[in-house]
Design a protein around this motif. Sequence first.
Motif, mmCIF file in Angstrom:
data_model
loop_
_atom_site.group_PDB
_atom_site.id
_atom_site.type_symbol
_atom_site.label_atom_id
_atom_site.label_comp_id
_atom_site.label_asym_id
_atom_site.label_seq_id
_atom_site.Cartn_x
_atom_site.Cartn_y
_atom_site.Cartn_z
ATOM 1 N N ARG A 6 0.864 -1.185 0.000
ATOM 2 C CA ARG A 6 0.000 0.000 0.000
ATOM 3 C C ARG A 6 0.898 1.232 0.000
ATOM 4 N N PHE A 9 1.897 6.483 4.596
ATOM 5 C CA PHE A 9 1.228 7.683 5.101
ATOM 6 C C PHE A 9 2.258 8.485 5.909
ATOM 7 N N VAL A 83 -11.089 10.745 5.843
ATOM 8 C CA VAL A 83 -10.510 9.427 6.135
ATOM 9 C C VAL A 83 -10.756 8.425 5.010
ATOM 10 N N SER A 84 -11.964 8.415 4.447
ATOM 11 C CA SER A 84 -12.205 7.404 3.402
ATOM 12 C C SER A 84 -11.325 7.689 2.181
ATOM 13 N N ASN A 87 -7.788 6.410 3.114
ATOM 14 C CA ASN A 87 -7.709 4.944 3.059
ATOM 15 C C ASN A 87 -7.738 4.431 1.622
ATOM 16 N N LEU A 90 -4.290 5.109 -0.023
ATOM 17 C CA LEU A 90 -3.246 4.209 0.490
ATOM 18 C C LEU A 90 -3.437 2.802 -0.087
ATOM 19 N N ALA A 91 -4.694 2.348 -0.100
ATOM 20 C CA ALA A 91 -4.977 1.004 -0.629
ATOM 21 C C ALA A 91 -4.626 0.918 -2.114
ATOM 22 N N PRO A 127 -6.548 7.120 10.766
ATOM 23 C CA PRO A 127 -5.406 6.342 10.262
ATOM 24 C C PRO A 127 -4.100 6.846 10.895
ATOM 25 N N SER A 208 -0.622 -3.383 7.747
ATOM 26 C CA SER A 208 -1.901 -2.675 7.652
ATOM 27 C C SER A 208 -1.841 -1.390 8.485
ATOM 28 N N ILE A 209 -2.709 -0.468 8.169
ATOM 29 C CA ILE A 209 -2.746 0.826 8.863
ATOM 30 C C ILE A 209 -3.404 0.635 10.237
#
Length: 215
Positions: A6, A9, A83-84, A87, A90-91, A127, A208-209
């Motif tokens: 990913r 951050f 946030v969405s 995420n 990053l994904a 995150p 994973s975050i």
Amino acid sequence: MASQRRGAFIVLEGLDRSGKSTQAAALVSRLKTINGENSAKLMKFPDRTTTIGKMIDAYLRSQNELDDHTIHLLFSANRWELVSAINADLAAGITIVCDRYAFSGCAFSAAKGLPYDWCIAPDKGLPEPDLTVFLDLTPAVAKLRGGYGEERYEKEELQRKVRVLFHSIGKQMKGGKWQEIDASSSIEEVEKAIWKHVEPFSDGCTSSINGLWIE
Ligand code: DGP
């Protein structure tokens, strides 16, 4: 089989006029040069473009008055509303370089006198950055830089308290996730110092975050 990578951050934090915006932009272009145009993205908090961000912007320019608790929650809401998007990027393998984050939220509001535990509560579970680089500068030096004093928090006395709080927030961050550098040297020197910490993340991450401030 290679594990799914990913984006990383990365957050830059610091006092007003510590050079975060210049350095965040330079870092994004460096990452893009290495990994391609769509490999990295710049984010900034507060994001003054959203409805909540516009209220924050008016407050910072002293165009409206808000209770300290209210503005604190608006800053936090401004992070949660993105946030969405964080995420998803990053994904998708995009590394995010973020100019300020929840650490500013806590440092500035606690410096104004709100209880520390109350300040971190609304940001718990955001995150967690893989790395935060704190650009350290004395408020006296920051004050000598252009444009200082235009916004509400750009006062030496408050910035002194904010700096102490940033240092204590950093001490509580585990596993090398908080790094401090001297931001008083030249732009090129600061860029070099930041890159030393960011380079190991330049290929992204496999872990994973986590949730920020969640044990
Ligand atoms: P900037 O756009 O980076 O210049 O930040 C605007 C100002 O807002 C700056 O003085 C730092 C402050 N600030 C940034 N984030 C927060 C936050 O979450 N809470 C509070 N109280 N202040 C913040």
